[in-house]
Design an enzyme around this catalytic site. Structure first.
Site, mmCIF file in Angstrom:
data_model
loop_
_atom_site.group_PDB
_atom_site.id
_atom_site.type_symbol
_atom_site.label_atom_id
_atom_site.label_comp_id
_atom_site.label_asym_id
_atom_site.label_seq_id
_atom_site.Cartn_x
_atom_site.Cartn_y
_atom_site.Cartn_z
ATOM 1 N N ALA A 1 0.711 -1.095 0.039
ATOM 2 C CA ALA A 1 -0.122 0.182 0.028
ATOM 3 C C ALA A 1 0.829 1.318 -0.090
ATOM 4 C CB ALA A 1 -1.106 -0.107 1.100
ATOM 5 N N SER A 2 1.992 0.997 -0.394
ATOM 6 C CA SER A 2 3.064 2.570 -0.477
ATOM 7 C C SER A 2 2.837 3.551 -1.479
ATOM 8 C CB SER A 2 4.483 1.952 -0.380
ATOM 9 O OG SER A 2 4.689 1.166 -1.077
ATOM 10 N N ASN B 1 7.858 -8.751 3.211
ATOM 11 C CA ASN B 1 7.923 -9.101 2.009
ATOM 12 C C ASN B 1 6.718 -10.192 2.025
ATOM 13 O OD1 ASN B 1 8.298 -10.507 -0.205
ATOM 14 N ND2 ASN B 1 10.376 -10.820 -0.094
ATOM 15 N N ASN C 1 -3.248 -6.788 -2.370
ATOM 16 C CA ASN C 1 -2.894 -5.741 -3.652
ATOM 17 C C ASN C 1 -1.632 -6.061 -4.012
ATOM 18 O OD1 ASN C 1 -3.101 -2.916 -4.918
ATOM 19 N ND2 ASN C 1 -1.463 -2.750 -3.561
ATOM 20 N N SER D 1 -6.418 -9.426 -12.484
ATOM 21 C CA SER D 1 -6.073 -8.686 -13.734
ATOM 22 C C SER D 1 -6.803 -9.113 -14.796
ATOM 23 C CB SER D 1 -4.672 -8.724 -13.925
ATOM 24 O OG SER D 1 -4.557 -7.796 -15.069
ATOM 25 N N TYR E 1 2.666 -13.469 -15.003
ATOM 26 C CA TYR E 1 1.778 -12.626 -14.532
ATOM 27 C C TYR E 1 0.220 -13.057 -14.490
ATOM 28 C CZ TYR E 1 -0.618 -7.909 -13.417
ATOM 29 O OH TYR E 1 -1.252 -6.966 -12.972
ATOM 30 N N ALA F 1 -0.572 -16.063 -15.272
ATOM 31 C CA ALA F 1 -0.769 -17.241 -14.307
ATOM 32 C C ALA F 1 -1.244 -16.954 -12.891
ATOM 33 C CB ALA F 1 0.521 -18.092 -14.317
ATOM 34 N N LYS G 1 -2.408 -14.207 -11.840
ATOM 35 C CA LYS G 1 -3.615 -13.588 -11.720
ATOM 36 C C LYS G 1 -5.005 -14.453 -11.833
ATOM 37 C CE LYS G 1 -2.030 -9.553 -10.439
ATOM 38 N NZ LYS G 1 -2.166 -9.230 -9.108
HETATM 39 P P1 NAI Z 1 2.491 -0.573 -8.279
HETATM 40 O O1 NAI Z 1 3.863 -1.257 -8.804
HETATM 41 O O2 NAI Z 1 2.359 0.866 -8.336
HETATM 42 O O3 NAI Z 1 2.299 -0.901 -6.919
HETATM 43 C C1 NAI Z 1 2.585 -2.296 -6.291
HETATM 44 C C2 NAI Z 1 3.041 -2.222 -4.648
HETATM 45 O O4 NAI Z 1 3.250 -3.452 -4.317
HETATM 46 C C3 NAI Z 1 3.970 -1.340 -4.433
HETATM 47 O O5 NAI Z 1 4.013 -0.682 -3.400
HETATM 48 C C4 NAI Z 1 5.233 -2.389 -4.091
HETATM 49 O O6 NAI Z 1 6.298 -1.882 -3.189
HETATM 50 C C5 NAI Z 1 4.548 -3.456 -3.520
HETATM 51 N N1 NAI Z 1 4.904 -4.677 -3.593
HETATM 52 C C6 NAI Z 1 5.711 -5.347 -4.551
HETATM 53 N N2 NAI Z 1 6.307 -6.703 -4.025
HETATM 54 C C7 NAI Z 1 6.008 -6.652 -2.598
HETATM 55 C C8 NAI Z 1 6.466 -7.649 -1.860
HETATM 56 N N3 NAI Z 1 6.988 -8.723 -2.115
HETATM 57 N N4 NAI Z 1 6.053 -7.290 -0.460
HETATM 58 C C9 NAI Z 1 5.173 -6.280 -0.124
HETATM 59 N N5 NAI Z 1 4.683 -5.566 -1.085
HETATM 60 C C10 NAI Z 1 5.333 -5.575 -2.373
HETATM 61 O O7 NAI Z 1 1.340 -1.317 -8.979
HETATM 62 P P2 NAI Z 1 -0.418 -0.724 -9.038
HETATM 63 O O8 NAI Z 1 -0.453 -0.655 -10.462
HETATM 64 O O9 NAI Z 1 -0.636 0.009 -7.938
HETATM 65 O O10 NAI Z 1 -0.825 -2.547 -8.944
HETATM 66 C C11 NAI Z 1 -1.460 -3.124 -7.609
HETATM 67 C C12 NAI Z 1 -2.071 -4.142 -7.909
HETATM 68 O O11 NAI Z 1 -3.093 -4.152 -8.779
HETATM 69 C C13 NAI Z 1 -0.969 -5.467 -8.280
HETATM 70 O O12 NAI Z 1 -1.640 -6.695 -7.819
HETATM 71 C C14 NAI Z 1 -1.261 -5.380 -9.925
HETATM 72 O O13 NAI Z 1 -1.075 -6.602 -10.548
HETATM 73 C C15 NAI Z 1 -2.856 -5.008 -10.210
HETATM 74 N N6 NAI Z 1 -3.161 -4.295 -11.335
HETATM 75 C C16 NAI Z 1 -2.810 -3.293 -11.729
HETATM 76 C C17 NAI Z 1 -3.189 -2.861 -12.922
HETATM 77 C C18 NAI Z 1 -2.748 -1.729 -13.696
HETATM 78 O O14 NAI Z 1 -3.217 -1.315 -14.573
HETATM 79 N N7 NAI Z 1 -1.929 -0.822 -12.811
HETATM 80 C C19 NAI Z 1 -3.997 -3.742 -13.924
HETATM 81 C C20 NAI Z 1 -4.392 -4.979 -13.315
HETATM 82 C C21 NAI Z 1 -4.116 -5.421 -11.811
#
Ligand code: NAI
Length: 246
Positions: A9-10, A62, A89, A141, A154, A156, A158
């Site tokens: 959530a950062s 993590n 998320n 997704s 990815y 797989a 989702k």
């Molecule tokens: P983002 O890259 O902006 O944020 C992802 C967050 O997850 C970051 O805060 C990151 O530090 C955190 N993270 C990554 N690995 C981690 C770990 N091992 N432990 C704890 N935290 C971790 O991505 P976004 O776009 O906000 O995506 C959020 C979710 O929505 C993801 O699951 C993504 O797959 C999904 N999503 C996003 C879409 C898009 O168009 N942006 C479309 C469909 C799904």
């Protein structure tokens, strides 16, 4: 007061969901990846939640690591007393064509996107079973529904979330715990800022609404699924894609 935990959530969609659930009156447990930049961003999100009059605290972990998820779940329970909503998320992409993808690249995405959801469903699901109430929403997704070239890992991860959601909904339903997923399409966040102009225009051709979504438009659906209004909705995957593929 009810408590929600949001993983990753950062920034991006997770940060937006945290603020939206704070507006809805939840105390917020903000999980962030244990790095300096994530810590700074997460602190900012926590402050935005506190400004809305709720309590908010950071829980670095993590989520690909089971022991860290276990410690985090215990810490959230100790700090807030209950865990009423869980939003899975956290997610990453490591794109590449299937025939050229090294095994480690496949495994890394499965660990963060899919295995983490098992960790959190198991750990927080157990807390919610004992409470006899809870709301769980995971970020799937459209790639998991329709596939996407260059994203076999990815897609797989989702698609797995959709099956896991239905299974957990069946296992937890009798205890008044609902488990749903949302499948966003093309949302404006740091993850999609990394795409090329060609990839973006190709995506938009397929979207009925001819625009990207803002993260708030995902957060509002998650908010609904975490609310009393969604008390009889479980095992579902709601697409938030502006009419992709219709
Ligand atoms: P983002 O890259 O902006 O944020 C992802 C967050 O997850 C970051 O805060 C990151 O530090 C955190 N993270 C990554 N690995 C981690 C770990 N091992 N432990 C704890 N935290 C971790 O991505 P976004 O776009 O906000 O995506 C959020 C979710 O929505 C993801 O699951 C993504 O797959 C999904 N999503 C996003 C879409 C898009 O168009 N942006 C479309 C469909 C799904």
């Amino acid at each position: 007061m009810a408590t929600a935990i949001i993983t990753g959530a950062s920034q991006g969609i997770g940060a937006c969901i945290a603020v939206r659930l704070a507006k809805d009156g939840y105390n917020i447990a903000i999980n962030h990846f244990p790095s300096d930049s994530d810590l700074a961003n997460a602190e900012n999100v926590a402050q935005q939640c506190r400004d809305l009059g709720v309590e908010a605290e950071l829980f670095p972990a993590n989520v690909a690591d089971y022991a860290q998820c276990e410690n985090m779940t215990k810490a959230v329970k100790e700090r807030f007393g209950t865990i009423d909503a869980l939003v899975n998320n956290a997610g990453i992409t490591k794109d590449g064509l299937m025939v050229r993808m090294p095994e480690e690249q496949y495994d890394a995405v499965i660990a963060v996107n899919q295995k983490s959801v098992f960790h959190m469903l198991k750990l927080v699901g157990a807390v919610m079973m004992r409470q006899r109430h809870g709301r769980i929403v995971s970020l799937a997704s459209v790639a998991g529904l329709y596939g996407n070239p260059g994203q076999i890992n990815y897609a797989a991860s989702k698609a797995a979330i959709i099956g896991m959601t239905k299974t957990a909904a069946k296992e937890l339903g009798a205890r008044n715990v609902t488990v749903n997923a949302v499948a966003p399409g093309f949302i404006k966040t740091p993850m999609t800022d990394a795409l090329t102009e060609e990839q973006r225009s190709h995506m938009l051709e397929l979207v009925a609404m001819k625009r990207y979504a803002q993260p708030e438009e995902v957060a509002s659906v998650v908010s609904f699924l975490c609310s009393d209004d969604a008390s009889y909705v479980t095992g579902q995957t709601i697409e938030i894609s502006g009419g992709l593929m219709i």
